[in-house]
Design an enzyme around this catalytic site. Structure first.
Site, PDB file in Angstrom:
ATOM      1  N   LYS A 170      65.481  54.381   8.028  1.00 48.58           N
ATOM      2  CA  LYS A 170      64.157  54.141   7.454  1.00 48.58           C
ATOM      3  C   LYS A 170      63.648  55.395   6.741  1.00 48.58           C
ATOM      4  CE  LYS A 170      63.267  50.500  10.753  1.00 48.58           C
ATOM      5  NZ  LYS A 170      62.640  49.997  11.967  1.00 48.58           N
ATOM      6  N   GLN A 190      59.199  52.294  16.678  1.00 41.45           N
ATOM      7  CA  GLN A 190      60.504  51.652  16.833  1.00 41.45           C
ATOM      8  C   GLN A 190      60.616  50.997  18.214  1.00 41.45           C
ATOM      9  OE1 GLN A 190      62.861  51.478  14.292  1.00 41.45           O
ATOM     10  NE2 GLN A 190      63.932  50.090  15.666  1.00 41.45           N
ATOM     11  N   ASP A 234      55.072  46.849  10.026  1.00 39.24           N
ATOM     12  CA  ASP A 234      56.059  45.964  10.639  1.00 39.24           C
ATOM     13  C   ASP A 234      55.547  44.520  10.694  1.00 39.24           C
ATOM     14  OD1 ASP A 234      58.483  47.138  11.245  1.00 39.24           O
ATOM     15  OD2 ASP A 234      57.818  47.978  13.167  1.00 39.24           O
TER      16      ASP A 234
END
Ligand code: NDP
Length: 292
Positions: free
Chosen positions: A52, A96, A119
């Site tokens: 990422k 994460q 997200d």
């Protein structure tokens, strides 16, 4: 049979974003800034987070990797999130997953400011997605939608069978495929481990989206001729012929299914790179929402 090239499509998206970033910086503004929060040292999580960060660099975003020890308390993590929520220089951030067992993931997701939740996991954003309101779509379903769109695959009136009902893939892609616009307008059947007659349902499907995490689960004889097959699965299967000792397998047995399908995504190189590209798209959206 056409292979849906996620690598190429993701690169196209990244190139488009890089052009936008150049225009932004040329106008004297700062580029978008994504922060990735990594708790602990889980091997897969470290890999995903590093990707990422690298993706951000490739398109010209600023990125920050915030590493926290796996002994961090929930309160300390929530304090970090609050700091990121309030930091004007941060457009979006992700935490994460999975998190260590002593931390409640839902508490963490709910603590992220919805405007920075790139997200798309915050209940407010999930609700907006379900109501077809503008929001951050979760990256994997958004990547599937983008791939269908960029390959002009017909979806209206089709029977779409989704295998898996997780909050990050199966559930949201089922919602999106049923919505009243393109790509969408499908008649959706969402299936899971308690589903009876899954093979019969799969054989009736015009579009199959497999997201169950069982390598090579969907085989040629389960698929109708001409079906569109999207393989979300990523599993490591022991393979002594590989240097690493394993190969990456999807949920679809590519060799047999590709003989029947009209379109199919490979693994690797299908949904995976699209997922990464969509996080970048969401970050650009967050940036624009904050700066315009
Ligand atoms: P989860 O484990 O959270 O969910 C799996 C789902 O599959 C569950 O709903 C489960 O049913 C269902 N399922 C399991 N076995 C069967 C079966 N035999 N028949 C029908 N349904 C079944 O997985 P995720 O959604 O997080 O991920 C799915 C796969 O996609 C994994 O391989 C993961 O690595 C991959 N993935 C890939 C991404 C990408 O970028 N390409 C991104 C995210 C995930 P039940 O609810 O009843 O338990």
């Amino acid at each position: 049979m056409i292979t849906l090239d996620g690598n190429k499509t993701a690169k196209d998206i990244k190139d488009e974003l890089a052009v936008e970033v150049k225009e932004i910086t040329k106008a004297g503004q700062r580029p978008p800034h994504l922060v990735a929060v990594l708790v602990g040292n889980n091997g897969a999580s470290v890999t995903y987070v590093n990707w990422k960060v690298k993706d951000c660099e490739e398109v010209g975003y600023k990125s920050t990797l915030l590493k926290l020890s796996d002994t961090v308390s929930e309160k300390e993590l929530l304090d970090e999130i609050e700091r990121l929520n309030e930091d004007d220089g941060v457009d979006g951030f992700i935490v994460q997953l999975p998190l260590p067992k002593h931390i409640d993931e839902q508490n963490v997701i709910r603590a992220i400011k919805p405007e920075k939740d790139v997200d798309g996991f915050h209940p407010e954003n999930v609700g907006k997605m379900a109501l077809n309101l503008p929001t951050f779509l979760p990256a994997t379903p958004a990547g599937i939608i983008e791939l269908l769109d960029r390959y002009n695959i017909e979806t209206g009136g089709k029977h779409c069978v989704v295998v898996g009902r997780s909050h990050i893939v199966g559930m949201p892609i089922s919602v999106l495929m049923s919505q009243n616009h393109y790509p969408g307008n499908c008649t959706v059947t969402i299936t899971h481990s308690r589903t009876r007659n899954l093979e019969k349902l799969l054989k009736e499907a015009d579009i199959i989206i497999a997201a169950l995490g069982k390598p090579d689960f969907v085989t040629g004889e389960m698929v109708k001729k001409g079906a569109v097959v999207i393989d979300v699965g990523i599993s490591r299967v022991p393979d002594t012929t590989k240097k690493s000792g394993y190969r990456i397998a999807g949920d679809v047995h590519f060799e047999s299914v590709s003989k029947k399908s009209s379109f199919i995504t490979p693994v690797p190189g299908g949904v995976g790179p699209m997922t990464r590209a969509m996080l970048l798209k969401n970050t650009m959206l967050a940036y624009k929402m904050r700066t315009h």
